[in-house]
Enzyme design. Sequence first.
Site, mmCIF file in Angstrom:
data_model
loop_
_atom_site.group_PDB
_atom_site.id
_atom_site.type_symbol
_atom_site.label_atom_id
_atom_site.label_comp_id
_atom_site.label_asym_id
_atom_site.label_seq_id
_atom_site.Cartn_x
_atom_site.Cartn_y
_atom_site.Cartn_z
ATOM 1 N N GLY A 50 0.853 -1.199 0.000
ATOM 2 C CA GLY A 50 0.000 0.000 0.000
ATOM 3 C C GLY A 50 0.880 1.236 0.000
ATOM 4 O O GLY A 50 0.594 2.235 0.675
ATOM 5 N N GLN B 223 -1.146 8.152 0.987
ATOM 6 C CA GLN B 223 -0.617 9.377 1.597
ATOM 7 C C GLN B 223 0.598 9.085 2.474
ATOM 8 O O GLN B 223 1.635 9.734 2.363
ATOM 9 C CB GLN B 223 -1.712 10.036 2.449
ATOM 10 C CG GLN B 223 -1.298 11.384 3.024
ATOM 11 C CD GLN B 223 -2.224 11.866 4.140
ATOM 12 O OE1 GLN B 223 -2.985 11.091 4.712
ATOM 13 N NE2 GLN B 223 -2.155 13.140 4.444
ATOM 14 N N TYR C 60 -14.754 1.071 9.017
ATOM 15 C CA TYR C 60 -13.302 1.282 9.156
ATOM 16 C C TYR C 60 -12.873 1.108 10.614
ATOM 17 O O TYR C 60 -11.928 0.378 10.918
ATOM 18 C CB TYR C 60 -12.998 2.688 8.657
ATOM 19 C CG TYR C 60 -11.569 3.157 8.813
ATOM 20 C CD1 TYR C 60 -10.529 2.525 8.151
ATOM 21 C CD2 TYR C 60 -11.275 4.280 9.593
ATOM 22 C CE1 TYR C 60 -9.223 2.990 8.272
ATOM 23 C CE2 TYR C 60 -9.986 4.753 9.721
ATOM 24 C CZ TYR C 60 -8.955 4.099 9.051
ATOM 25 O OH TYR C 60 -7.673 4.567 9.175
ATOM 26 N N LYS D 3 -10.523 -1.732 12.220
ATOM 27 C CA LYS D 3 -9.262 -1.402 12.904
ATOM 28 C C LYS D 3 -9.259 -1.980 14.319
ATOM 29 O O LYS D 3 -8.233 -2.455 14.792
ATOM 30 C CB LYS D 3 -9.035 0.118 12.938
ATOM 31 C CG LYS D 3 -8.642 0.711 11.571
ATOM 32 C CD LYS D 3 -7.273 0.209 11.125
ATOM 33 C CE LYS D 3 -6.854 0.750 9.768
ATOM 34 N NZ LYS D 3 -5.622 0.148 9.252
ATOM 35 N N ASP E 238 1.924 -1.796 -4.496
ATOM 36 C CA ASP E 238 0.562 -1.269 -4.389
ATOM 37 C C ASP E 238 -0.252 -1.892 -5.512
ATOM 38 O O ASP E 238 0.315 -2.472 -6.449
ATOM 39 C CB ASP E 238 0.556 0.269 -4.494
ATOM 40 C CG ASP E 238 -0.640 0.879 -3.765
ATOM 41 O OD1 ASP E 238 -1.780 0.460 -4.040
ATOM 42 O OD2 ASP E 238 -0.438 1.766 -2.912
ATOM 43 N N ILE E 239 -1.555 -1.721 -5.422
ATOM 44 C CA ILE E 239 -2.434 -2.293 -6.444
ATOM 45 C C ILE E 239 -2.174 -1.620 -7.799
ATOM 46 O O ILE E 239 -2.340 -2.223 -8.845
ATOM 47 C CB ILE E 239 -3.907 -2.221 -5.991
ATOM 48 C CG1 ILE E 239 -4.772 -3.179 -6.779
ATOM 49 C CG2 ILE E 239 -4.455 -0.808 -6.010
ATOM 50 C CD1 ILE E 239 -6.056 -3.578 -6.064
ATOM 51 N N ARG E 240 -1.750 -0.347 -7.747
ATOM 52 C CA ARG E 240 -1.284 0.304 -8.977
ATOM 53 C C ARG E 240 -0.206 1.324 -8.635
ATOM 54 O O ARG E 240 -0.181 1.862 -7.514
ATOM 55 C CB ARG E 240 -2.418 0.951 -9.774
ATOM 56 C CG ARG E 240 -3.142 2.092 -9.121
ATOM 57 C CD ARG E 240 -4.339 2.518 -9.952
ATOM 58 N NE ARG E 240 -5.416 1.539 -9.859
ATOM 59 C CZ ARG E 240 -6.287 1.479 -8.840
ATOM 60 N NH1 ARG E 240 -6.201 2.342 -7.848
ATOM 61 N NH2 ARG E 240 -7.237 0.581 -8.807
ATOM 62 N N ASP F 118 -2.085 -6.710 -5.201
ATOM 63 C CA ASP F 118 -3.378 -6.608 -4.515
ATOM 64 C C ASP F 118 -3.223 -7.488 -3.278
ATOM 65 O O ASP F 118 -3.028 -8.702 -3.404
ATOM 66 C CB ASP F 118 -4.473 -7.151 -5.451
ATOM 67 C CG ASP F 118 -5.829 -7.246 -4.760
ATOM 68 O OD1 ASP F 118 -5.893 -7.045 -3.518
ATOM 69 O OD2 ASP F 118 -6.819 -7.544 -5.457
HETATM 70 C C1 AKB Z 1 -9.623 8.862 8.251
HETATM 71 O O1 AKB Z 1 -10.038 10.033 8.341
HETATM 72 O O2 AKB Z 1 -10.326 7.907 7.899
HETATM 73 C C2 AKB Z 1 -8.185 8.601 8.616
HETATM 74 C C3 AKB Z 1 -8.021 8.178 10.040
HETATM 75 C C4 AKB Z 1 -8.233 9.142 11.124
HETATM 76 O O3 AKB Z 1 -7.715 7.047 10.291
HETATM 77 N N1 AKB Z 1 -7.390 9.766 8.346
#
Ligand code: AKB
Length: 321
Positions: free
Chosen positions: A9, A13, A143, A147, A35-37, A53
Amino acid sequence: MSENILVIGSCGQLGTELVESLRKIYGDANVIASDIRQSDDAIFKQGPFETLDILDKNKLSEILTQYKPTQVYHLAALLSATAEAKPKLGWTLNMDGLFNVLDAAIDFKIGKVYWPSSIAVFGPNTPVNNTPQNCVMDPNTIYGISKQAGERYCEYYFQKRGVDVRSIRYPGLIGYKSAPGGGTTDYAVSIYHDALTAGKHNCFLSENTELPMLYMPDALKATLDIMHAPADKIKIRSSYNLSGMSFAPKEITKAIQKYIPEFTTEYNPDKRQAIADSWPNSIDDAEARQDWGWQPSYNLDTMTKDMLVNLAPTYGKTLSL
Ligand code: AKB
């Protein structure tokens, strides 16, 4: 022992800047970007790049067999806003990608693994100010849930399978060399670009939404510091709280106005507001400071100056602040 490092990855950023830093330390040939691309950034032409990938276990095995990395940084993930829009892909990529890397760490005897967590592991019932390392964690985004589950898996693989995995709960990351994608904190990067171009910013969060943030040089330092620390200093094997600064959109606007007085921000909160509202305002990172000596260098004002000075040439401007 000489190190050989795989970054998965690498074109995001953080990855773009991390590959640059790692190549300065370990040499171009010893840092394999994947990375994937591929992105157009010049850093990726300076050393090995593999298309990967992370859900493709066979390709991962081929790369590990070929390069025999001693360390892996696994950064591939869908961030908060994108994972809400594509929940199935968000869950699969964020979880199965991590399983593939942790299992490969055992099969290929990888010395150290780095995996980023996030302030998204916290939720609406978490204490919002100076959020401690251990507290109520009830993430309500795909997300954040991925995590938090990932943190449990990392600790499990350390305790039960002996994988030396290290992790930081990143706040929003702000830098001028690479663009964020799909996060809730992304406004804090685009606001600087808008200040130097349009002179006004349309903010997708409300003016008082305070969030924890970190300037990229501090993020890179923290990431390298935790990976370079002796294993016995890393007492937390889920993920460390980490703090740099905290601010709301109206405060970053004011910080920019100090240097560009005519700059303005309009507030039009969208779906990302609910995500931001479920996250802490500020983070207590006592454990990172105590265990491996973390200390940030930048605050809102020093970051703002550095961002504006370094971004200005991209838009044909020179600022000496
Ligand atoms: C997001 O905004 O999803 C990320 C994070 C805080 O993990 N920058």
